[in-house]
Design a protein around this motif. Sequence first.
Motif, short mmCIF file in Angstrom:
data_model
loop_
_atom_site.label_atom_id
_atom_site.label_comp_id
_atom_site.label_asym_id
_atom_site.label_seq_id
_atom_site.Cartn_x
_atom_site.Cartn_y
_atom_site.Cartn_z
N GLY A 176 23.24 49.45 -29.11
CA GLY A 176 24.04 49.41 -27.88
C GLY A 176 25.43 48.84 -28.11
N ASN A 177 25.52 47.91 -29.07
CA ASN A 177 26.82 47.31 -29.36
C ASN A 177 27.76 48.25 -30.10
OD1 ASN A 177 27.03 44.63 -28.29
ND2 ASN A 177 25.25 44.16 -29.56
N ALA A 178 27.19 49.32 -30.68
CA ALA A 178 28.04 50.29 -31.39
C ALA A 178 28.51 51.41 -30.45
CB ALA A 178 27.29 50.88 -32.58
N LEU B 269 23.10 51.10 -37.14
CA LEU B 269 24.50 50.97 -36.73
C LEU B 269 24.66 49.82 -35.76
CD1 LEU B 269 24.53 54.00 -37.69
CD2 LEU B 269 26.29 54.34 -35.96
N THR B 270 25.57 48.92 -36.07
CA THR B 270 25.75 47.78 -35.19
C THR B 270 27.22 47.43 -35.05
OG1 THR B 270 24.97 45.54 -34.74
CG2 THR B 270 25.26 46.10 -37.06
N ASN B 271 27.50 46.21 -34.59
CA ASN B 271 28.89 45.85 -34.29
C ASN B 271 29.45 44.81 -35.26
OD1 ASN B 271 27.37 43.72 -33.43
ND2 ASN B 271 28.57 43.32 -31.60
N THR B 272 28.92 44.77 -36.47
CA THR B 272 29.52 43.92 -37.50
C THR B 272 29.69 44.81 -38.75
OG1 THR B 272 27.49 43.23 -38.63
CG2 THR B 272 28.13 41.96 -36.69
N LEU C 43 25.73 42.81 -42.91
CA LEU C 43 25.24 41.44 -42.89
C LEU C 43 26.32 40.53 -43.47
CD1 LEU C 43 22.72 39.62 -42.45
CD2 LEU C 43 22.29 39.91 -44.88
N LEU C 44 26.61 39.43 -42.78
CA LEU C 44 27.66 38.53 -43.23
C LEU C 44 27.04 37.24 -43.77
CD1 LEU C 44 30.09 38.97 -40.19
CD2 LEU C 44 30.06 40.25 -42.33
N ASP C 45 27.68 36.68 -44.81
CA ASP C 45 27.17 35.41 -45.37
C ASP C 45 27.75 34.22 -44.60
OD1 ASP C 45 29.73 34.97 -46.29
OD2 ASP C 45 29.29 35.52 -48.37
N GLU D 158 19.94 29.47 -41.35
CA GLU D 158 20.43 29.89 -40.03
C GLU D 158 21.78 30.61 -40.11
OE1 GLU D 158 20.04 26.82 -37.08
OE2 GLU D 158 17.96 26.44 -37.66
N VAL D 159 21.93 31.37 -41.19
CA VAL D 159 23.11 32.26 -41.30
C VAL D 159 22.76 33.58 -40.61
CG1 VAL D 159 24.55 33.54 -42.94
CG2 VAL D 159 23.87 31.18 -43.45
N ILE D 160 21.50 33.96 -40.71
CA ILE D 160 21.02 35.14 -39.98
C ILE D 160 20.35 34.64 -38.71
CG2 ILE D 160 19.44 37.11 -40.03
CD1 ILE D 160 19.74 37.21 -43.05
N THR D 161 20.90 35.06 -37.57
CA THR D 161 20.36 34.59 -36.28
C THR D 161 20.35 35.73 -35.27
OG1 THR D 161 22.58 33.98 -35.57
CG2 THR D 161 21.28 32.21 -36.57
N GLY D 162 19.88 35.44 -34.07
CA GLY D 162 19.96 36.36 -32.92
C GLY D 162 19.52 37.78 -33.24
N PRO E 85 15.71 40.57 -35.96
CA PRO E 85 14.83 41.75 -35.98
C PRO E 85 15.39 42.88 -36.83
CG PRO E 85 15.81 41.43 -33.77
CD PRO E 85 16.12 40.21 -34.59
N LYS E 86 16.70 42.98 -36.89
CA LYS E 86 17.33 44.08 -37.65
C LYS E 86 16.99 43.95 -39.14
CE LYS E 86 21.37 44.81 -35.84
NZ LYS E 86 20.84 45.73 -34.85
N ILE E 87 17.20 42.78 -39.68
CA ILE E 87 17.01 42.60 -41.13
C ILE E 87 15.50 42.64 -41.45
CG2 ILE E 87 16.99 40.06 -41.20
CD1 ILE E 87 19.10 41.99 -43.59
N1 ADP Z 1 24.46 36.89 -40.70
C1 ADP Z 1 24.85 37.72 -39.72
N2 ADP Z 1 25.66 38.78 -40.04
C2 ADP Z 1 26.08 39.63 -39.09
N3 ADP Z 1 25.73 39.53 -37.77
C3 ADP Z 1 24.93 38.51 -37.40
C4 ADP Z 1 24.45 37.56 -38.35
N4 ADP Z 1 23.66 36.67 -37.71
C5 ADP Z 1 23.68 37.01 -36.42
N5 ADP Z 1 24.42 38.12 -36.20
C6 ADP Z 1 24.62 38.74 -34.89
O1 ADP Z 1 23.83 39.92 -34.79
C7 ADP Z 1 24.54 40.82 -33.96
C8 ADP Z 1 23.97 42.24 -34.13
O2 ADP Z 1 22.73 42.35 -33.45
P1 ADP Z 1 22.65 42.94 -31.97
O3 ADP Z 1 23.59 42.20 -31.08
O4 ADP Z 1 21.22 42.97 -31.56
O5 ADP Z 1 23.27 44.38 -32.18
P2 ADP Z 1 22.74 45.86 -31.85
O6 ADP Z 1 22.93 46.07 -30.40
O7 ADP Z 1 23.63 46.72 -32.67
O8 ADP Z 1 21.29 45.93 -32.28
C9 ADP Z 1 25.98 40.65 -34.40
O9 ADP Z 1 26.90 41.08 -33.44
C10 ADP Z 1 26.06 39.15 -34.64
O10 ADP Z 1 26.49 38.50 -33.47
#
Ligand code: ADP
Length: 298
Positions: free
Chosen positions: A36-38, A217-220, A223-225, A246-250, A254-256
């Motif tokens: 949805g964010n893309a 496909l997402t809005n970053t 994956l960012l470090d 806690e570098v990967i959150t929110g 589920p994506k990763i």
């Molecule tokens: N390490 C990370 N690298 C990139 N994005 C991250 C990371 N950790 C958390 N995020 C968050 O995850 C979001 C993407 O997931 P989400 O909002 O569910 O997008 P989508 O709607 O595309 O599934 C990013 O916009 C960012 O805020």
Amino acid sequence: MTLANERAHTIAHVLNESLPYIRRFQDKTMVIKYGGNAMVDERLKQGFARDVVLMKLVGINPVIVHGGGPQIGSLLKRLGKATKFVQGMRVTDAETMDVVEMVLGGLVNKEIVNFINQHGGHAVGLTGKDGDLIRARKLVLHGSAPELKASEIIDLGHVGEVESIAPHVLHMLVKSDFIPVIAPIGVGEDGRAYNINADLVAGKMAEVLEAEKLLLLTNTPGLLDSEGHLVNEIDAARVQTLIDEEVITGGMLPKIRCALDAVHSGVRSAHIIDGRIEHAVMLDLFTDEGVGTLIRSR
Ligand SMILES: Nc1ncnc2c1ncn2[C@@H]1O[C@H](COP(=O)(O)OP(=O)(O)O)[C@@H](O)[C@H]1O
Ligand SMILES: CC(=O)N[C@@H](CCC(=O)OP(=O)(O)O)C(=O)O
């Protein structure tokens, strides 16, 4: 070189580079999670639809699973209803579930179908209820927030996880050159609808269809470090470290996780890519550089 010559040269170069990929991916299934964010602006949505139609025309079978989190959020807001996420999942009561079905199964799904068809494709929209495609069960989350005990169970309401996928309807559609566009709504044994995170559906769909690739496909940029730099490739061990730190959150959780599950279950590769780049799908599939983060099984 004149400008026209330079342009022709670039086009020839791109077509030439894409040829081995087009051959390699003939008849292969690619599951594309369209987040949805893309889906942010008209130009990107048109570009996405054109990429999907092009894939089909060159003999690849795209299967689209879409999200729509921000779109659900904005309707809930207009209705004056608060919403909350736990570990990247929307807490979904009965009223919210109605909105989820309306937005995902209706507005968002039909918009994508319409864009693809306008560009010459033949898309068919489905939810997990159609053709009994996605069987779901209630998702049980265990506490992981500092204030919760690990054994504590968090009730997310009508949030589900995929129990099984019956892909017959998709095989039929793909064989007849249709492009399936799937909303992440599952149905329980009791006929109850479940809201499933779209990444989870896309990952399972890729497994069941034995897809060549899973593209998320997402809005970053990917994956960012911890310093905000793009991670080009990652495996399970480093993912766990980044989760622990806690570098990967929110929404990235589920994506990763679903990307890792997919590559462990036989999907050739999974990629998290930036849906805000025009023609991100084409760039990832058909160029040597690719874009975003590649998730490896080891
Ligand atoms: N390490 C990370 N690298 C990139 N994005 C991250 C990371 N950790 C958390 N995020 C968050 O995850 C979001 C993407 O997931 P989400 O909002 O569910 O997008 P989508 O709607 O595309 O599934 C990013 O916009 C960012 O805020
Ligand atoms: C349980 C859960 O969180 N479901 C998601 C379904 C949509 C989705 O996953 O959308 P994105 O891919 O755009 O995030 C939600 O309600 O937002």
